[in-house]
Design a protein around this motif. Structure first.
Motif, PDB file in Angstrom:
ATOM      1  N   ARG A   1      25.796  37.554  44.762  1.00 46.51           N
ATOM      2  CA  ARG A   1      26.961  37.278  43.910  1.00 46.51           C
ATOM      3  C   ARG A   1      26.526  36.982  42.483  1.00 46.51           C
ATOM      4  O   ARG A   1      27.115  37.475  41.518  1.00 46.51           O
ATOM      5  CB  ARG A   1      27.778  36.110  44.472  1.00 46.51           C
ATOM      6  CG  ARG A   1      28.556  36.445  45.727  1.00 46.51           C
ATOM      7  CD  ARG A   1      29.566  35.361  46.093  1.00 46.51           C
ATOM      8  NE  ARG A   1      29.024  34.016  46.220  1.00 46.51           N
ATOM      9  CZ  ARG A   1      28.615  33.463  47.370  1.00 46.51           C
ATOM     10  NH1 ARG A   1      28.665  34.160  48.500  1.00 46.51           N
ATOM     11  NH2 ARG A   1      28.165  32.235  47.382  1.00 46.51           N
ATOM     12  N   GLY A   2      25.480  36.183  42.338  1.00 42.29           N
ATOM     13  CA  GLY A   2      24.980  35.833  41.009  1.00 42.29           C
ATOM     14  C   GLY A   2      24.442  37.048  40.268  1.00 42.29           C
ATOM     15  O   GLY A   2      24.687  37.212  39.070  1.00 42.29           O
ATOM     16  N   GLU A   3      23.714  37.885  40.977  1.00 53.63           N
ATOM     17  CA  GLU A   3      23.179  39.098  40.358  1.00 53.63           C
ATOM     18  C   GLU A   3      24.321  39.994  39.875  1.00 53.63           C
ATOM     19  O   GLU A   3      24.269  40.539  38.762  1.00 53.63           O
ATOM     20  CB  GLU A   3      22.295  39.860  41.338  1.00 53.63           C
ATOM     21  CG  GLU A   3      21.683  41.112  40.740  1.00 53.63           C
ATOM     22  CD  GLU A   3      20.762  41.825  41.710  1.00 53.63           C
ATOM     23  OE1 GLU A   3      19.905  42.600  41.222  1.00 53.63           O
ATOM     24  OE2 GLU A   3      20.880  41.625  42.938  1.00 53.63           O
ATOM     25  N   GLY A   4      25.352  40.135  40.699  1.00 54.23           N
ATOM     26  CA  GLY A   4      26.506  40.935  40.301  1.00 54.23           C
ATOM     27  C   GLY A   4      27.164  40.385  39.043  1.00 54.23           C
ATOM     28  O   GLY A   4      27.530  41.141  38.131  1.00 54.23           O
ATOM     29  N   LEU A   5      27.313  39.069  38.975  1.00 53.09           N
ATOM     30  CA  LEU A   5      27.906  38.439  37.795  1.00 53.09           C
ATOM     31  C   LEU A   5      27.031  38.637  36.561  1.00 53.09           C
ATOM     32  O   LEU A   5      27.534  38.899  35.469  1.00 53.09           O
ATOM     33  CB  LEU A   5      28.107  36.942  38.046  1.00 53.09           C
ATOM     34  CG  LEU A   5      29.242  36.583  38.987  1.00 53.09           C
ATOM     35  CD1 LEU A   5      29.112  35.135  39.461  1.00 53.09           C
ATOM     36  CD2 LEU A   5      30.580  36.816  38.292  1.00 53.09           C
ATOM     37  N   ALA A   6      25.717  38.493  36.736  1.00 49.91           N
ATOM     38  CA  ALA A   6      24.789  38.676  35.611  1.00 49.91           C
ATOM     39  C   ALA A   6      24.873  40.104  35.073  1.00 49.91           C
ATOM     40  O   ALA A   6      24.859  40.315  33.853  1.00 49.91           O
ATOM     41  CB  ALA A   6      23.361  38.339  36.029  1.00 49.91           C
ATOM     42  N   GLN A   7      24.972  41.076  35.968  1.00 47.17           N
ATOM     43  CA  GLN A   7      25.081  42.474  35.535  1.00 47.17           C
ATOM     44  C   GLN A   7      26.442  42.747  34.907  1.00 47.17           C
ATOM     45  O   GLN A   7      26.534  43.366  33.852  1.00 47.17           O
ATOM     46  CB  GLN A   7      24.826  43.406  36.715  1.00 47.17           C
ATOM     47  CG  GLN A   7      23.380  43.407  37.150  1.00 47.17           C
ATOM     48  CD  GLN A   7      23.133  44.216  38.413  1.00 47.17           C
ATOM     49  OE1 GLN A   7      24.061  44.677  39.069  1.00 47.17           O
ATOM     50  NE2 GLN A   7      21.858  44.370  38.763  1.00 47.17           N
ATOM     51  N   GLN A   8      27.483  42.267  35.547  1.00 41.19           N
ATOM     52  CA  GLN A   8      28.846  42.484  35.060  1.00 41.19           C
ATOM     53  C   GLN A   8      29.043  41.903  33.659  1.00 41.19           C
ATOM     54  O   GLN A   8      29.713  42.496  32.821  1.00 41.19           O
ATOM     55  CB  GLN A   8      29.837  41.842  36.031  1.00 41.19           C
ATOM     56  CG  GLN A   8      31.287  41.912  35.605  1.00 41.19           C
ATOM     57  CD  GLN A   8      32.182  41.154  36.580  1.00 41.19           C
ATOM     58  OE1 GLN A   8      31.765  40.754  37.662  1.00 41.19           O
ATOM     59  NE2 GLN A   8      33.418  40.946  36.192  1.00 41.19           N
ATOM     60  N   ASN A   9      28.446  40.759  33.417  1.00 38.60           N
ATOM     61  CA  ASN A   9      28.623  40.072  32.137  1.00 38.60           C
ATOM     62  C   ASN A   9      27.474  40.320  31.164  1.00 38.60           C
ATOM     63  O   ASN A   9      27.391  39.683  30.130  1.00 38.60           O
ATOM     64  CB  ASN A   9      28.844  38.581  32.385  1.00 38.60           C
ATOM     65  CG  ASN A   9      30.150  38.344  33.085  1.00 38.60           C
ATOM     66  OD1 ASN A   9      31.201  38.459  32.477  1.00 38.60           O
ATOM     67  ND2 ASN A   9      30.094  38.053  34.375  1.00 38.60           N
ATOM     68  N   ARG A  10      26.592  41.229  31.547  1.00 39.42           N
ATOM     69  CA  ARG A  10      25.495  41.696  30.706  1.00 39.42           C
ATOM     70  C   ARG A  10      24.556  40.582  30.231  1.00 39.42           C
ATOM     71  O   ARG A  10      24.032  40.612  29.124  1.00 39.42           O
ATOM     72  CB  ARG A  10      26.050  42.497  29.535  1.00 39.42           C
ATOM     73  CG  ARG A  10      26.838  43.707  30.036  1.00 39.42           C
ATOM     74  CD  ARG A  10      27.463  44.552  28.974  1.00 39.42           C
ATOM     75  NE  ARG A  10      26.561  44.803  27.885  1.00 39.42           N
ATOM     76  CZ  ARG A  10      26.956  44.928  26.625  1.00 39.42           C
ATOM     77  NH1 ARG A  10      28.225  44.856  26.324  1.00 39.42           N
ATOM     78  NH2 ARG A  10      26.087  45.158  25.672  1.00 39.42           N
ATOM     79  N   CYS A  11      24.337  39.592  31.101  1.00 37.76           N
ATOM     80  CA  CYS A  11      23.395  38.507  30.788  1.00 37.76           C
ATOM     81  C   CYS A  11      22.010  39.070  30.517  1.00 37.76           C
ATOM     82  O   CYS A  11      21.262  38.548  29.688  1.00 37.76           O
ATOM     83  CB  CYS A  11      23.321  37.507  31.937  1.00 37.76           C
ATOM     84  SG  CYS A  11      24.892  36.765  32.394  1.00 37.76           S
TER      85      CYS A  11
END
Length: 188
Positions: A111-121
């Motif tokens: 879930r965290g990886e998906g959020l990091a990718q989605q939000n371009r961290c």
């Protein structure tokens, strides 16, 4: 506990203001940020692995009270511009935080990886979250500190030197903040 740490830091500050060597001057830093910049104090960041330009900006912001956290504002208050550069260069020499021994819960990591990718961290903070120039290293930072900081950007109680993080955090929920902080803290 926090008051004890602050008292130690202030006591060390008086000593470090007159100290001559960097090791003597950093006693107060390590009292809160941990030996060699590896924090073991709740909601206190590890300094190790930070880029000198990022550390310089943060120290300047504390000195000028553009970023407010009373112990740091007091610590940075007497610093000259040369002191700020010296400390930021020193911080950049500290070893980066070590990843936790466990790889983390696979579902939370996903879930965290998906959020990091989605939000371009991984764009501003690099693909390995090591940071660059004026963007902080966040890989293996304390999870509690990451969650606190992300929440402060979201509610606009923490201001950066630009509005990027407030914009990024706008649509992210409290639950997602927890997963994102978990993922970055456990990143390998």
């Amino acid at each position: 506990m926090r008051k004890i740490i602050a008292a130690l830091a202030f006591a060390s500050m008086a000593f470090s203001a007159a100290a001559e060597t960097m090791q003597e001057r950093t006693v107060a830093c390590f009292a809160c940020h941990g030996e060699r910049g590896q924090s073991e104090t709740e909601n206190t960041p590890s300094l190790g692995g930070q880029q000198a330009p990022y550390a310089l900006i943060q120290l300047f912001m504390f000195r000028e009270k553009l970023r407010t956290f009373e112990p740091m504002n007091e610590m940075a208050k007497p610093f000259t511009d040369d002191d700020l550069r010296t400390f930021s260069d020193f911080i950049a020499t500290l070893p980066k935080p070590i990843p936790p021994a466990d790889a983390g819960d696979p579902a939370r990591m996903a879930r965290g990886e998906g959020l990091a990718q989605q939000n371009r961290c991984n764009s501003c903070h690099n693909t390995d979250f090591s940071g660059k120039e004026n963007v902080p290293r966040i890989a293996n930072q304390r999870e509690d500190y990451l969650a606190k900081t992300l929440s402060e950007y979201k509610d606009n109680s923490r201001h950066g030197y630009d509005g990027t993080m407030a914009d990024v955090m706008g649509p992210i929920t409290k639950e997602q903040i927890a997963d994102l902080a978990y993922y970055v803290a456990h990143f390998r």
